[in-house]
Design a protein around this motif. Structure first.
Motif, PDB file in Angstrom:
ATOM      1  N   PRO A 127       0.916  -1.220   0.004  1.00  0.00           N
ATOM      2  CA  PRO A 127       0.072   0.070  -0.140  1.00  0.00           C
ATOM      3  C   PRO A 127       0.938   1.193   0.175  1.00  0.00           C
ATOM      4  O   PRO A 127       0.369   2.213  -0.456  1.00  0.00           O
ATOM      5  CB  PRO A 127      -0.693   0.175   1.495  1.00  0.00           C
ATOM      6  CG  PRO A 127      -0.837  -1.540   1.489  1.00  0.00           C
ATOM      7  CD  PRO A 127       0.575  -2.206   1.146  1.00  0.00           C
ATOM      8  N   LEU A 128       2.156   1.249   0.570  1.00  0.00           N
ATOM      9  CA  LEU A 128       2.844   2.309   0.446  1.00  0.00           C
ATOM     10  C   LEU A 128       3.681   2.571  -0.236  1.00  0.00           C
ATOM     11  O   LEU A 128       4.252   3.537  -0.842  1.00  0.00           O
ATOM     12  CB  LEU A 128       3.573   2.596   2.058  1.00  0.00           C
ATOM     13  CG  LEU A 128       2.878   3.387   3.089  1.00  0.00           C
ATOM     14  CD1 LEU A 128       1.470   3.082   3.383  1.00  0.00           C
ATOM     15  CD2 LEU A 128       3.665   3.632   4.362  1.00  0.00           C
ATOM     16  N   CYS A 129       4.278   1.266  -0.974  1.00  0.00           N
ATOM     17  CA  CYS A 129       5.520   1.353  -1.513  1.00  0.00           C
ATOM     18  C   CYS A 129       5.254   0.775  -3.045  1.00  0.00           C
ATOM     19  O   CYS A 129       6.302   0.747  -3.784  1.00  0.00           O
ATOM     20  CB  CYS A 129       6.651   0.431  -0.897  1.00  0.00           C
ATOM     21  SG  CYS A 129       6.928   0.624   0.802  1.00  0.00           S
ATOM     22  N   ARG A 130       4.191   0.599  -3.402  1.00  0.00           N
ATOM     23  CA  ARG A 130       3.899   0.211  -4.651  1.00  0.00           C
ATOM     24  C   ARG A 130       4.389   1.043  -5.794  1.00  0.00           C
ATOM     25  O   ARG A 130       4.464   0.585  -6.942  1.00  0.00           O
ATOM     26  CB  ARG A 130       2.360  -0.360  -4.995  1.00  0.00           C
ATOM     27  CG  ARG A 130       1.573   0.846  -4.828  1.00  0.00           C
ATOM     28  CD  ARG A 130      -0.094   0.507  -4.905  1.00  0.00           C
ATOM     29  NE  ARG A 130      -1.062   1.528  -4.802  1.00  0.00           N
ATOM     30  CZ  ARG A 130      -1.322   2.268  -3.686  1.00  0.00           C
ATOM     31  NH1 ARG A 130      -0.670   1.938  -2.563  1.00  0.00           N
ATOM     32  NH2 ARG A 130      -2.084   3.114  -3.912  1.00  0.00           N
ATOM     33  N   HIS A 131       4.318   2.271  -5.524  1.00  0.00           N
ATOM     34  CA  HIS A 131       4.746   3.032  -6.761  1.00  0.00           C
ATOM     35  C   HIS A 131       6.190   3.433  -6.816  1.00  0.00           C
ATOM     36  O   HIS A 131       6.835   4.040  -7.597  1.00  0.00           O
ATOM     37  CB  HIS A 131       4.200   4.349  -6.341  1.00  0.00           C
ATOM     38  CG  HIS A 131       2.823   4.634  -6.160  1.00  0.00           C
ATOM     39  ND1 HIS A 131       1.991   4.249  -7.373  1.00  0.00           N
ATOM     40  CD2 HIS A 131       1.811   4.750  -5.394  1.00  0.00           C
ATOM     41  CE1 HIS A 131       0.820   4.432  -6.982  1.00  0.00           C
ATOM     42  NE2 HIS A 131       0.813   5.004  -5.861  1.00  0.00           N
ATOM     43  N   LEU A 132       7.155   2.682  -6.109  1.00  0.00           N
ATOM     44  CA  LEU A 132       8.523   2.806  -6.119  1.00  0.00           C
ATOM     45  C   LEU A 132       9.106   2.097  -7.129  1.00  0.00           C
ATOM     46  O   LEU A 132       8.723   0.876  -7.434  1.00  0.00           O
ATOM     47  CB  LEU A 132       9.164   2.369  -4.691  1.00  0.00           C
ATOM     48  CG  LEU A 132       8.958   2.989  -3.430  1.00  0.00           C
ATOM     49  CD1 LEU A 132       9.419   2.445  -2.195  1.00  0.00           C
ATOM     50  CD2 LEU A 132       8.929   4.723  -3.576  1.00  0.00           C
ATOM     51  N   GLY A 133      10.163   2.739  -7.748  1.00  0.00           N
ATOM     52  CA  GLY A 133      10.978   1.914  -8.744  1.00  0.00           C
ATOM     53  C   GLY A 133      11.789   0.897  -8.386  1.00  0.00           C
ATOM     54  O   GLY A 133      11.846   0.546  -7.171  1.00  0.00           O
ATOM     55  N   ALA A 134      12.684   0.381  -9.023  1.00  0.00           N
ATOM     56  CA  ALA A 134      13.736  -0.513  -8.725  1.00  0.00           C
ATOM     57  C   ALA A 134      14.678   0.183  -8.045  1.00  0.00           C
ATOM     58  O   ALA A 134      15.337  -0.382  -6.961  1.00  0.00           O
ATOM     59  CB  ALA A 134      14.670  -0.908  -9.929  1.00  0.00           C
ATOM     60  N   ARG A 135      14.939   1.444  -7.912  1.00  0.00           N
ATOM     61  CA  ARG A 135      15.705   2.089  -7.041  1.00  0.00           C
ATOM     62  C   ARG A 135      15.167   3.431  -6.530  1.00  0.00           C
ATOM     63  O   ARG A 135      14.149   4.045  -7.367  1.00  0.00           O
ATOM     64  CB  ARG A 135      17.147   2.616  -7.832  1.00  0.00           C
ATOM     65  CG  ARG A 135      17.788   1.453  -8.106  1.00  0.00           C
ATOM     66  CD  ARG A 135      19.297   1.685  -8.652  1.00  0.00           C
ATOM     67  NE  ARG A 135      20.351   2.127  -7.904  1.00  0.00           N
ATOM     68  CZ  ARG A 135      21.174   2.831  -7.802  1.00  0.00           C
ATOM     69  NH1 ARG A 135      21.391   3.683  -9.048  1.00  0.00           N
ATOM     70  NH2 ARG A 135      22.175   3.124  -6.998  1.00  0.00           N
ATOM     71  N   MET A 136      15.383   4.004  -5.374  1.00  0.00           N
ATOM     72  CA  MET A 136      14.831   5.339  -4.899  1.00  0.00           C
ATOM     73  C   MET A 136      15.816   6.122  -4.186  1.00  0.00           C
ATOM     74  O   MET A 136      16.876   5.467  -3.855  1.00  0.00           O
ATOM     75  CB  MET A 136      13.684   5.163  -4.082  1.00  0.00           C
ATOM     76  CG  MET A 136      13.988   4.235  -2.663  1.00  0.00           C
ATOM     77  SD  MET A 136      12.700   3.917  -1.540  1.00  0.00           S
ATOM     78  CE  MET A 136      12.276   5.667  -1.170  1.00  0.00           C
TER      79      MET A 136
END
Length: 232
Positions: A127-136
């Motif tokens: 729910p919080l991290c689904r929009h993150l790419g392979a790196r942040m």
């Protein structure tokens, strides 16, 4: 629909320069600040739809009355299923309260700077991290660390020096973030300058910090999505 957020301020100042209280309020939350560092806690968790736990100059392993009391509050909130998000010390005390006090330890050296974090498959569908790419990209600054080997931890992101930068407790709405996704570029410049002595003591180069700084927009989506989760 509930939208009442308990903001546990664990720092020597009631409100940090990042003004996360204002950010959460802008996302539609009614923010109720309690200065836990000064032993201010609510009489009850009734009515809260989320809890945010801030950073602190203390370690989660210290036997200080407010820290011991906060451990109990975290466990009660988890039993009730109240969503929780902790940053820096908040990330650490969530781990200490829910996974054991041996989960937090003092590092041999400080990890400080804007770092690229590797995002793990556990972020998919989160729910919080689904929009993150392979790196942040995110600013980190910590002398304490949370271990990454507990069976109740889902490790979501790691750095080259710290395997547990972001984690989730089981499949429950509880997340810890070691770094500081809340800091904007403008706030970073002021914060770094005011903290110059401590940063340099911990091995940071202020010119390098500003050269590598970013708004960390990917990381900030976690704050927005946490507020949205608390409003549901």
């Amino acid at each position: 629909m509930g939208n009442r957020l308990l903001y546990l301020a664990n720092g020597a100042q009631r409100i940090s320069a990042a003004r996360l209280d204002e950010r959460f309020a802008s996302e539609g939350m009614e923010v109720d600040i309690h200065w836990a560092y000064r032993d201010e806690f609510p009489d009850s968790l009734d009515g809260y739809t989320g809890i945010f736990l801030s950073g602190s100059p203390h370690g989660a392993y210290e036997d200080i009355p407010f820290i011991l009391r906060e451990h109990d509050l975290v466990r009660e909130a988890a039993a009730r299923g109240i969503p929780m998000l902790g940053i820096c010390f908040g990330h650490q005390i969530l781990a200490s309260a829910l996974c054991g006090r041996d989960q937090v330890f003092r590092r041999d050296g400080c990890e400080v700077g804007f770092k690229w974090l590797d995002v793990h498959p556990a972020a998919s569908g989160d729910p919080l991290c689904r929009h993150l790419g392979a790196r942040m990209h995110m600013f980190v600054w910590h002398n304490d660390e949370v271990r990454a080997d507990h069976p109740d931890m889902r490790i979501i992101a790691s750095s080259d020096l710290c395997p547990n930068q972001i984690w989730r407790y089981r499949d429950m709405p509880v997340w810890g973030i070691q770094g500081h996704p809340e800091i904007t570029m403008v706030q970073a410049r002021a914060w770094f300058e005011s903290s110059r002595a401590r940063l340099e003591r911990d091995g940071a180069d202020l010119d390098e910090l500003m050269r590598t700084a970013s708004e960390a927009e990917d990381a900030k989506t976690m704050l927005r999505d946490f507020a949205q989760l608390c409003r549901q």
